[in-house]
Write a protein that holds these residues in place. Sequence first.
Motif, mmCIF file in Angstrom:
data_model
loop_
_atom_site.group_PDB
_atom_site.id
_atom_site.type_symbol
_atom_site.label_atom_id
_atom_site.label_comp_id
_atom_site.label_asym_id
_atom_site.label_seq_id
_atom_site.Cartn_x
_atom_site.Cartn_y
_atom_site.Cartn_z
ATOM 1 N N THR A 84 0.846 -1.206 0.000
ATOM 2 C CA THR A 84 0.000 0.000 0.000
ATOM 3 C C THR A 84 0.878 1.251 0.000
ATOM 4 O OG1 THR A 84 -1.618 -1.222 1.283
ATOM 5 C CG2 THR A 84 -1.877 1.169 1.263
ATOM 6 N N LEU A 85 1.920 1.237 0.829
ATOM 7 C CA LEU A 85 2.810 2.411 0.906
ATOM 8 C C LEU A 85 3.570 2.603 -0.408
ATOM 9 C CD1 LEU A 85 4.202 1.852 4.536
ATOM 10 C CD2 LEU A 85 2.528 3.575 3.819
ATOM 11 N N ASN A 86 3.974 1.489 -1.012
ATOM 12 C CA ASN A 86 4.669 1.585 -2.307
ATOM 13 C C ASN A 86 3.793 2.291 -3.344
ATOM 14 O OD1 ASN A 86 7.067 0.303 -1.643
ATOM 15 N ND2 ASN A 86 6.387 -1.726 -2.303
ATOM 16 N N LYS A 87 2.477 1.980 -3.278
ATOM 17 C CA LYS A 87 1.553 2.517 -4.295
ATOM 18 C C LYS A 87 1.096 3.937 -3.982
ATOM 19 C CE LYS A 87 -0.188 -1.931 -5.862
ATOM 20 N NZ LYS A 87 -0.957 -3.061 -5.334
ATOM 21 N N ASP A 88 1.250 4.374 -2.739
ATOM 22 C CA ASP A 88 0.747 5.690 -2.312
ATOM 23 C C ASP A 88 1.684 6.795 -2.837
ATOM 24 O OD1 ASP A 88 0.003 7.995 -0.999
ATOM 25 O OD2 ASP A 88 -0.350 6.993 0.920
ATOM 26 N N LYS A 89 1.173 7.599 -3.746
ATOM 27 C CA LYS A 89 2.015 8.614 -4.397
ATOM 28 C C LYS A 89 2.498 9.694 -3.434
ATOM 29 C CE LYS A 89 0.912 8.391 -9.285
ATOM 30 N NZ LYS A 89 0.310 7.080 -9.404
ATOM 31 N N ALA A 90 1.789 9.848 -2.299
ATOM 32 C CA ALA A 90 2.190 10.879 -1.324
ATOM 33 C C ALA A 90 3.356 10.411 -0.456
ATOM 34 C CB ALA A 90 1.004 11.244 -0.443
ATOM 35 N N VAL A 91 3.645 9.098 -0.465
ATOM 36 C CA VAL A 91 4.734 8.564 0.369
ATOM 37 C C VAL A 91 6.036 8.575 -0.428
ATOM 38 C CG1 VAL A 91 5.599 6.500 1.566
ATOM 39 C CG2 VAL A 91 3.181 7.117 1.735
ATOM 40 N N SER A 92 7.035 9.306 0.093
ATOM 41 C CA SER A 92 8.315 9.388 -0.624
ATOM 42 C C SER A 92 9.248 8.247 -0.246
ATOM 43 C CB SER A 92 9.057 10.682 -0.275
ATOM 44 O OG SER A 92 8.200 11.759 -0.191
ATOM 45 N N ALA A 93 9.240 7.884 1.051
ATOM 46 C CA ALA A 93 10.235 6.922 1.522
ATOM 47 C C ALA A 93 9.679 6.109 2.683
ATOM 48 C CB ALA A 93 11.499 7.664 1.952
#
Length: 286
Positions: A84-93
Amino acid sequence: MAELLKGKPIADKIKEDLKKEIEGLKSKTGSSPKLVAVQIGENASSAVYLKAQKNTAESLGIEYILNNLSENTKQDEAEKLIDTLNKDKAVSAIILQLPVPKQIDAKKLVNLISPIKDAEGMHPGNLGQVLLGNWKLAPCTASACMALIESTGINLYGKEAVIVGHSEIVGKPLSLMLLSKFATTTVCHIATGERGVLPEHVKRAEVLVVAVGKAGLIKGEWVKRGSIVIDVGINKVGDTIVGDVEFDKASQQAAYITPVPGGVGPLTTTMLMKNTVEAFKAQKVK
Ligand code: NAP
């Protein structure tokens, strides 16, 4: 008497530059870097690191989110969160906090983090870039050691560099970083110690990095006169924290030496932020 190589002034300078860079990126892209930490279960010792990460991130204008999963989290649940985090465009790292409970395969989780969002630089793809001498996201402790070494102004070309400890987070990537600067690099490990030849390698080190976790492993008299000594080790002896190098005696020999605590430690969190900004740029700045 050796000059003390403290991490804080170098970290402060990097943070000052990052803060300015983040301001510029914000006006250019309309968004800010966001670092997500994933912790599975409670761990008293990592609470200190988490607090330091949050404070450092926020002081620089990086959004910091802690995602705390329960102690009983199953591997597939943790994998789902990474996805989910990989796909979330707002998550940089993304950073996976260690240790994890025993039912969790940490290495598998790290390998699932998208290489472009790998805050710790531990994905095989990013370690491969270190091998190629072309890294953007590298392991934070190894980068911290390089920053300390380079702060002395040394030209590493042809210098004898000796690393004690061959872990994936410090010794191995650092050996490749030093090699990329044309240092003649030797990596010592448990077999070097068992064979009894550790002193002879250490004695010729113009740059010595020790990352083992054994107090007093490196005797002060082994340290070459005029050398640079980076002590990564953290060992609790009674009520104090010491490194792997006999500090007082080594200080009589070396030109520069890191204190423990106060040497490598203050720089590692800063390198995590640097990686976060690099990850943001790779995703948002075309
Ligand atoms: P690690 O994964 O346990 O690696 C230790 C390394 O030392 C291994 O390569 C081991 O070889 C080698 N070794 C063990 N005994 C030895 C001996 N007698 N002679 C030569 N080499 C020997 O540890 P790490 O994660 O790299 O951490 C090392 C130390 O640095 C720890 O004290 C850790 O707390 C500290 N650290 C500090 C920071 C910081 O920010 N200041 C960050 C990371 C780590 P084998 O694997 O072959 O046994």
